[in-house]
Design a protein around this motif. Structure first.
Motif, PDB file in Angstrom:
ATOM      1  N   PHE A  67     -17.477  63.107 -34.205  1.00 59.85           N
ATOM      2  CA  PHE A  67     -18.772  62.435 -34.396  1.00 59.85           C
ATOM      3  C   PHE A  67     -19.917  63.325 -33.946  1.00 59.85           C
ATOM      4  O   PHE A  67     -19.795  64.042 -32.945  1.00 59.85           O
ATOM      5  CB  PHE A  67     -18.859  61.150 -33.556  1.00 59.85           C
ATOM      6  CG  PHE A  67     -17.983  60.017 -34.044  1.00 59.85           C
ATOM      7  CD1 PHE A  67     -17.915  59.680 -35.380  1.00 59.85           C
ATOM      8  CD2 PHE A  67     -17.257  59.258 -33.135  1.00 59.85           C
ATOM      9  CE1 PHE A  67     -17.134  58.620 -35.813  1.00 59.85           C
ATOM     10  CE2 PHE A  67     -16.475  58.192 -33.551  1.00 59.85           C
ATOM     11  CZ  PHE A  67     -16.403  57.871 -34.896  1.00 59.85           C
ATOM     12  N   GLU A 120     -24.039  63.809 -32.586  1.00 58.10           N
ATOM     13  CA  GLU A 120     -24.810  63.266 -31.450  1.00 58.10           C
ATOM     14  C   GLU A 120     -25.356  61.853 -31.689  1.00 58.10           C
ATOM     15  O   GLU A 120     -25.209  60.979 -30.843  1.00 58.10           O
ATOM     16  CB  GLU A 120     -26.024  64.162 -31.187  1.00 58.10           C
ATOM     17  CG  GLU A 120     -25.699  65.491 -30.578  1.00 58.10           C
ATOM     18  CD  GLU A 120     -25.543  65.403 -29.072  1.00 58.10           C
ATOM     19  OE1 GLU A 120     -26.537  65.112 -28.393  1.00 58.10           O
ATOM     20  OE2 GLU A 120     -24.415  65.630 -28.592  1.00 58.10           O
ATOM     21  N   LYS A 159     -22.716  59.168 -31.752  1.00 62.59           N
ATOM     22  CA  LYS A 159     -22.220  58.879 -30.389  1.00 62.59           C
ATOM     23  C   LYS A 159     -23.243  58.067 -29.597  1.00 62.59           C
ATOM     24  O   LYS A 159     -22.899  57.137 -28.885  1.00 62.59           O
ATOM     25  CB  LYS A 159     -21.907  60.200 -29.668  1.00 62.59           C
ATOM     26  CG  LYS A 159     -20.600  60.817 -30.125  1.00 62.59           C
ATOM     27  CD  LYS A 159     -20.182  61.956 -29.218  1.00 62.59           C
ATOM     28  CE  LYS A 159     -20.326  63.260 -29.954  1.00 62.59           C
ATOM     29  NZ  LYS A 159     -19.745  64.399 -29.247  1.00 62.59           N
ATOM     30  N   ARG A 160     -24.518  58.451 -29.774  1.00 57.45           N
ATOM     31  CA  ARG A 160     -25.577  57.729 -29.066  1.00 57.45           C
ATOM     32  C   ARG A 160     -25.548  56.246 -29.433  1.00 57.45           C
ATOM     33  O   ARG A 160     -25.642  55.369 -28.591  1.00 57.45           O
ATOM     34  CB  ARG A 160     -26.920  58.358 -29.440  1.00 57.45           C
ATOM     35  CG  ARG A 160     -28.096  57.846 -28.676  1.00 57.45           C
ATOM     36  CD  ARG A 160     -29.223  58.874 -28.575  1.00 57.45           C
ATOM     37  NE  ARG A 160     -29.497  59.579 -29.805  1.00 57.45           N
ATOM     38  CZ  ARG A 160     -29.551  60.897 -29.923  1.00 57.45           C
ATOM     39  NH1 ARG A 160     -29.367  61.658 -28.873  1.00 57.45           N
ATOM     40  NH2 ARG A 160     -29.796  61.469 -31.084  1.00 57.45           N
ATOM     41  N   ILE A 191     -23.014  54.525 -30.747  1.00 53.82           N
ATOM     42  CA  ILE A 191     -21.781  53.867 -30.291  1.00 53.82           C
ATOM     43  C   ILE A 191     -21.926  53.507 -28.810  1.00 53.82           C
ATOM     44  O   ILE A 191     -21.557  52.401 -28.387  1.00 53.82           O
ATOM     45  CB  ILE A 191     -20.550  54.775 -30.505  1.00 53.82           C
ATOM     46  CG1 ILE A 191     -20.275  54.967 -32.004  1.00 53.82           C
ATOM     47  CG2 ILE A 191     -19.310  54.190 -29.812  1.00 53.82           C
ATOM     48  CD1 ILE A 191     -19.167  55.959 -32.315  1.00 53.82           C
ATOM     49  N   ILE A 192     -22.493  54.421 -28.042  1.00 49.76           N
ATOM     50  CA  ILE A 192     -22.665  54.157 -26.606  1.00 49.76           C
ATOM     51  C   ILE A 192     -23.644  53.003 -26.389  1.00 49.76           C
ATOM     52  O   ILE A 192     -23.377  52.074 -25.620  1.00 49.76           O
ATOM     53  CB  ILE A 192     -23.100  55.443 -25.868  1.00 49.76           C
ATOM     54  CG1 ILE A 192     -21.918  56.417 -25.821  1.00 49.76           C
ATOM     55  CG2 ILE A 192     -23.626  55.143 -24.469  1.00 49.76           C
ATOM     56  CD1 ILE A 192     -22.235  57.793 -25.291  1.00 49.76           C
TER      57      ILE A 192
END
Lengths: 491, 95
Positions: free
Chosen positions: A351, A353, A356-357, A359-360
């Motif tokens: 994935f 950046e 991921k951002r 998803i977090i």
């Protein structure tokens, strides 16, 4: 005659009159792609040889007098998050770089049934997360009106390809503005249908309660034609709705006299570029001339919807993207000693950046302790937004707003500041939150010659109304006759 | 709401993601920015409102539970990063 300048309805006419063959049309597009694609970078995968073969088949069917669809032989481009059997469907992600779809999305079955020819898969922000297409793992697509600027996102590939005449029309997806915003900044027509009008089966899921497939076209008539092809209930998507078979071209050209257009003042207040505002004010005047009743009113949902959107969309994404674990398909890391490491490292390396951002963020708002404060609250706010739109549609037939707060910005200008990028969707997300249809059509250019888009929002399943209203404006103002992309660098 | 370093690492772990040491601060800053903005939802009094999950009416859609055969299983396995015969291959799960 430049074949690639023609709209689909014009191409259809020429095919019917035998002025053009499918092979001539496809060849014209191949030449155009060879010339302009190196500048625009709209495609991830090209299917030109296969396309030419299909065109030959269609021409021989025509020569044999076979009964074929009136759209047979018309090319199309497809956003790369829509599954195309036997063809790479990457979602512009390293995660799916080598993924070959084992089946067709329902919309692709419909496209294929009409014998519309797929020229290739178009670039996008990774997993449709972004507003500039800069988050694609593969390449940055450029805006044909200025090659140093973004084409919008996440469907930047489809928008740029239609604007640059690399395809006559394209399919995209819209979760928070991903069709309308790129259509606006590339000067083309983009429609996000009502949630449920088009099947999502085979479309890579981002935020399932918001995602919807829609169209990119050169004009409103083509938009209605492509909607005719893709709309309809599908048993494979339980959220799709049966509204009966409609011909969306039927409403085009009907009078809009007496029709009530509401212009929510919060949508062109602070944060909206002055030139965009002026274009909307001009559009209001045009509609008055056409006999519509145009009125400003208060609809305070834009900011609220954006905040709600980033909670709900990220929460749904964090769940939807849980399936990418490097086991059955997609990227698998080389670096692991056990299953947990395999999954964690595959996801972390596969994935980008921004994905991921999100998803977090999504995992955070769903986690215990924050669920009530963010996720549940956002769902309640969603009800509030719905209620406010319901009130508005008691008074007005259609709402008129800008599509994007600015014209196309420079590549790199916002890609390092996520929140600023998110604000690009301020005028479009509320439409997804409420599940309404919205269309963006060009309504002029700014002082640099960059296109400005306006958005028409309708009540649920009132596509015919917004298409009619868009068509009336288009006929009156003739954007395509007056403005063309320049392919210049820096304006 | 303030997000701590420990919290973001815990969340990333829940999401099966590693965050590189040098990127933790950046993620924290971005997350904090977005959450501050998203806090607009907490300024609205919506306590008496129902939640909305999807945009059309919330009702169950039933269909018959019928087995349908997917013919092209090979195409599914073709996408597998590792396979053996007609199975997905993964590291040993049970020690």
């Amino acid at each position: 005659m430049d074949i690639t300048e023609l709209t689909v309805h014009e191409l259809q006419q020429k095919l019917k009159n035998k002025e053009l063959t499918a092979v001539q049309i496809v060849k014209a597009y191949i030449d155009r792609i060879n010339e302009k694609e190196p500048k625009v970078d709209a495609f991830i995968t090209l299917q030109l040889e296969e396309a030419l073969k299909k065109a030959e088949e269609i021409d021989s069917k025509i020569a044999n007098g076979e009964d074929i669809s009136s759209l047979a032989g018309i090319p199309i481009g497809i956003k790369d998050n829509i599954c195309t059997k036997g063809v790479k469907t990457t979602c512009a992600s390293k995660m799916l770089e080598n993924f070959i779809a084992p089946y067709d999305a329902t919309v692709m079955e419909k496209i294929n049934a009409e014998e519309i020819i797929d020229l290739g898969k178009l670039n996008m922000d990774e997993f449709a997360m972004g507003s500039s297409t800069e988050y694609s793992y593969f390449k940055k697509t450029k805006n044909p009106w200025d090659l140093t600027r973004i084409p919008g996102g996440s469907s930047g590939g489809p928008a740029a390809a239609v604007a640059a005449n690399l395809v006559p029309w394209a399919l995209g997806t819209d979760t928070g503005g991903s069709i309308r915003q790129p259509a606006a900044v590339c000067g083309v027509v983009g429609l996000k249908p009502t949630y449920g009008l088009v099947s999502r089966y085979g479309v890579v899921a981002f935020a399932s309660s918001l995602d919807q497939v829609g169209t990119f076209t050169k004009d409103v008539e083509d938009c209605a034609k492509l909607l005719n092809v893709i709309a309809g209930r599908d048993e494979k998507d339980t959220t799709s709705v049966d509204v009966g078979k409609k011909d969306y071209t039927q409403s085009l050209g009907k009078e809009i006299k007496g029709l009530k257009i509401g212009v929510p003042k919060e949508f062109y207040g602070e944060g909206i570029n002055q030139e965009v505002k002026n274009a909307i004010l001009n559009a209001m005047e045009e509609y008055k001339k056409l006999g519509a009743e145009v009125e400003e009113f208060s609809l305070d949902v834009a900011e609220l919807s954006l905040a709600t959107y980033y909670i709900i969309a990220c929460a749904e994404a964090s769940s939807n993207l849980g399936r990418y674990d490097g086991i059955r398909y997609g990227y698998r890391t080389k670096n692991y000693n056990n299953v947990r490491e395999l999954m964690k490292n595959s996801r972390s390396e596969g994935f980008g950046e921004e994905v991921k951002r999100r998803i977090i963020l999504g995992t955070y708002v769903l986690s215990s302790g924050y669920y009530d404060a963010y996720y549940k609250k956002a769902q309640q706010v969603r009800t509030l937004v719905n209620n406010k739109f319901n009130e508005a549609f008691k008074k007005y037939d259609v709402l008129l707003t800008p599509t994007s707060p600015t014209t196309a910005f420079k590549l790199g200008e916002k890609s390092t500041n996520p929140l600023e990028m998110y604000l690009s969707d301020i005028c479009t997300v509320s439409v997804n939150i409420a599940g309404l249809p919205g269309i963006s059509i060009p309504c002029g250019v700014d002082s640099k010659g960059l296109p400005i888009g306006m958005q028409l929002i309708g009540n649920k399943f009132s596509e015919e109304t917004i298409l009619k209203v868009a068509y009336a404006y288009e006929k009156q103002t003739k954007f395509r006759e007056n403005y063309k992309p320049t392919f210049k660098e820096g304006v | 709401m303030q997000v701590s370093r420990e919290e973001i690492l815990h969340i990333a772990d829940l999401a099966d993601l590693n965050i590189e040491e040098e990127k933790i601060d950046k993620y924290l800053l971005n997350l904090q920015d977005i959450l501050n903005f998203a806090n607009i939802v907490n300024k609205q009094d919506v306590s008496n409102l129902e939640i909305t999950i999807g945009s059309n009416e919330a009702k169950n859609v039933f269909r018959k539970d019928e087995v349908k055969v997917f013919e092209n299983t090979e195409s599914l396995l073709e996408n597998a990063p590792k396979k053996e015969q007609n199975m997905f291959k993964i590291p040993k799960v049970i020690n």
